[in-house]
Design a protein around this motif. Structure first.
Motif, PDB file in Angstrom:
ATOM      1  N   GLN A  29      -9.937  -8.159 -15.754  1.00  0.00           N
ATOM      2  CA  GLN A  29      -8.820  -7.744 -16.588  1.00  0.00           C
ATOM      3  C   GLN A  29      -9.057  -8.199 -18.021  1.00  0.00           C
ATOM      4  O   GLN A  29      -9.996  -8.941 -18.309  1.00  0.00           O
ATOM      5  CB  GLN A  29      -7.501  -8.323 -16.063  1.00  0.00           C
ATOM      6  N   ILE A  30      -8.194  -7.750 -18.922  1.00  0.00           N
ATOM      7  CA  ILE A  30      -8.270  -8.122 -20.331  1.00  0.00           C
ATOM      8  C   ILE A  30      -6.917  -8.689 -20.749  1.00  0.00           C
ATOM      9  O   ILE A  30      -5.875  -8.138 -20.405  1.00  0.00           O
ATOM     10  CB  ILE A  30      -8.638  -6.900 -21.202  1.00  0.00           C
ATOM     11  N   ASP A  31      -6.938  -9.780 -21.474  1.00  0.00           N
ATOM     12  CA  ASP A  31      -5.688 -10.364 -21.958  1.00  0.00           C
ATOM     13  C   ASP A  31      -5.003  -9.423 -22.939  1.00  0.00           C
ATOM     14  O   ASP A  31      -5.655  -8.686 -23.699  1.00  0.00           O
ATOM     15  CB  ASP A  31      -5.976 -11.691 -22.678  1.00  0.00           C
ATOM     16  N   LYS A  32      -3.672  -9.440 -22.940  1.00  0.00           N
ATOM     17  CA  LYS A  32      -2.929  -8.694 -23.942  1.00  0.00           C
ATOM     18  C   LYS A  32      -3.205  -9.296 -25.324  1.00  0.00           C
ATOM     19  O   LYS A  32      -3.423 -10.505 -25.459  1.00  0.00           O
ATOM     20  CB  LYS A  32      -1.438  -8.732 -23.631  1.00  0.00           C
ATOM     21  N   PRO A  33      -3.209  -8.470 -26.371  1.00  0.00           N
ATOM     22  CA  PRO A  33      -3.543  -8.963 -27.713  1.00  0.00           C
ATOM     23  C   PRO A  33      -2.701 -10.148 -28.167  1.00  0.00           C
ATOM     24  O   PRO A  33      -3.189 -11.021 -28.879  1.00  0.00           O
ATOM     25  CB  PRO A  33      -3.312  -7.740 -28.600  1.00  0.00           C
ATOM     26  N   ASN A  34      -1.446 -10.190 -27.757  1.00  0.00           N
ATOM     27  CA  ASN A  34      -0.558 -11.269 -28.201  1.00  0.00           C
ATOM     28  C   ASN A  34      -0.438 -12.408 -27.180  1.00  0.00           C
ATOM     29  O   ASN A  34       0.439 -13.259 -27.298  1.00  0.00           O
ATOM     30  CB  ASN A  34       0.828 -10.708 -28.518  1.00  0.00           C
ATOM     31  N   GLU A  35      -1.306 -12.396 -26.167  1.00  0.00           N
ATOM     32  CA  GLU A  35      -1.262 -13.438 -25.148  1.00  0.00           C
ATOM     33  C   GLU A  35      -1.669 -14.785 -25.745  1.00  0.00           C
ATOM     34  O   GLU A  35      -2.766 -14.927 -26.297  1.00  0.00           O
ATOM     35  CB  GLU A  35      -2.187 -13.083 -23.985  1.00  0.00           C
ATOM     36  N   GLN A  36      -0.813 -15.773 -25.636  1.00  0.00           N
ATOM     37  CA  GLN A  36      -1.116 -17.091 -26.203  1.00  0.00           C
ATOM     38  C   GLN A  36      -2.100 -17.870 -25.348  1.00  0.00           C
ATOM     39  O   GLN A  36      -2.972 -18.571 -25.865  1.00  0.00           O
ATOM     40  CB  GLN A  36       0.174 -17.895 -26.369  1.00  0.00           C
ATOM     41  N   TYR A  37      -1.993 -17.731 -24.015  1.00  0.00           N
ATOM     42  CA  TYR A  37      -2.817 -18.501 -23.103  1.00  0.00           C
ATOM     43  C   TYR A  37      -3.845 -17.567 -22.461  1.00  0.00           C
ATOM     44  O   TYR A  37      -3.568 -16.909 -21.455  1.00  0.00           O
ATOM     45  CB  TYR A  37      -1.951 -19.181 -22.049  1.00  0.00           C
TER      46      TYR A  37
END
Length: 297
Positions: A148-156
């Motif tokens: 998967q890929i983290d969302k652009p605004n994901e802090q962690y």
């Protein structure tokens, strides 16, 4: 616009980096003949490749062997050690450093947080089916971090970045493996590996000593059967394509192999373009070090 002139300035000098890797590898290989288990030359090859790559890349990128750590992976899960990790040296913390000469010729392995990792390469001494399978199996151990890929605004962050890339490096192809078609067929099965770029072989037994092999795996929506099935063709020839293999419905994979002097610089500047997010498949990333001794013939 000024007309291009080839070979470009310094192309032969650029190849000294490749030769340096091979010289150190051969020296270690000679020394390891008397050892009960001859693995030290493999460690030397990894270390020399890392050394060359670190000197080639801009200072903002670090090169190390070691571990890729995600903050949401439980500590009960065994960590995999990778031969070559390229990371953002200006932004990334180093979680810890291990002194272990079995893993790294320079004696150090570093743990890099997952979101700062740019690329991973596995290094093997010889190109054959067993080493290809081993290398790809090891790369696939990263799958929990690239599924998967983290969302652009994901802090962690927990996954490898969207522009992550990986590949395989082999030091040599021996004549006894030149017809081992199954090794290439394994490279057709990389559909599940996110960011797979390419494979290279630094030299081939009996080939001109300056040539590097580049093996590209490509996908197409229709079968292409105009190439060889390699029943009587050697992987040590200048050029080789395998007929496509069906991957899934309306998706086919095929392999393209070439031996050229300029493949080493192609590989190097493709890595730089991948890091800078300017890489375009099928288009040369740079004309620096663009030359081949065959052009003089």
């Amino acid at each position: 616009m000024t007309d291009k002139s080839f070979p470009s300035q310094g192309w032969q000098q650029f190849l000294t980096g490749r030769q340096g890797i091979l010289d150190k590898y051969d020296q270690a290989k000679t020394h390891s003949v008397s050892h009960k288990v001859s693995t030290s030359h493999g460690n030397v090859a990894e270390a020399e490749f890392r050394k060359w790559l670190k000197n080639f890349l801009p200072i903002r990128y670090g090169v190390t062997s070691g571990y890729i750590v995600s903050q949401f992976t439980q500590d009960t899960m065994k960590m995999s050690h990778f031969d070559v990790i390229i990371y953002d040296a200006l932004s990334s913390p180093i979680l810890w450093i291990e002194d272990n000469s079995d893993y790294s010729h320079d004696g150090q392995s570093r743990a890099i947080p997952v979101e700062y990792v740019k690329g991973v390469f596995e290094v093997k001494s010889s190109f054959n089916k067993r080493t290809v399978v081993d290398a790809l199996t090891h790369i696939r151990e990263l799958s929990p971090l690239y599924i998967q890929i983290d969302k652009p605004n994901e802090q962690y962050k927990r996954y490898l970045p969207i522009n992550f890339f990986c590949g395989l490096i082999f030091i040599e192809l021996h004549k006894k493996y030149e017809f081992e078609k199954s090794a290439l067929l394994e490279l057709m099965k990389i559909r599940d590996i996110r960011g797979y770029y390419s494979s290279i072989i630094l030299r081939g037994e009996g080939r001109k000593p300056t040539t590097t092999c580049k093996i590209d795996t490509m996908l197409t929506n229709q079968p292409i059967n105009d190439f060889t099935n390699m029943t009587d063709c050697s992987m040590l020839k200048n050029f080789l394509c395998l007929n496509t293999q069906k991957v899934e419905e309306n998706l086919y994979s095929w392999v393209h192999l070439t031996w050229q002097d300029l493949n080493f610089s192609t590989f190097a500047f493709d890595i730089l373009a991948l890091l800078n997010e300017t890489y375009q498949f099928g288009k040369r990333s740079s004309f620096y070090a663009f030359g081949d001794s065959n052009w003089k013939i």
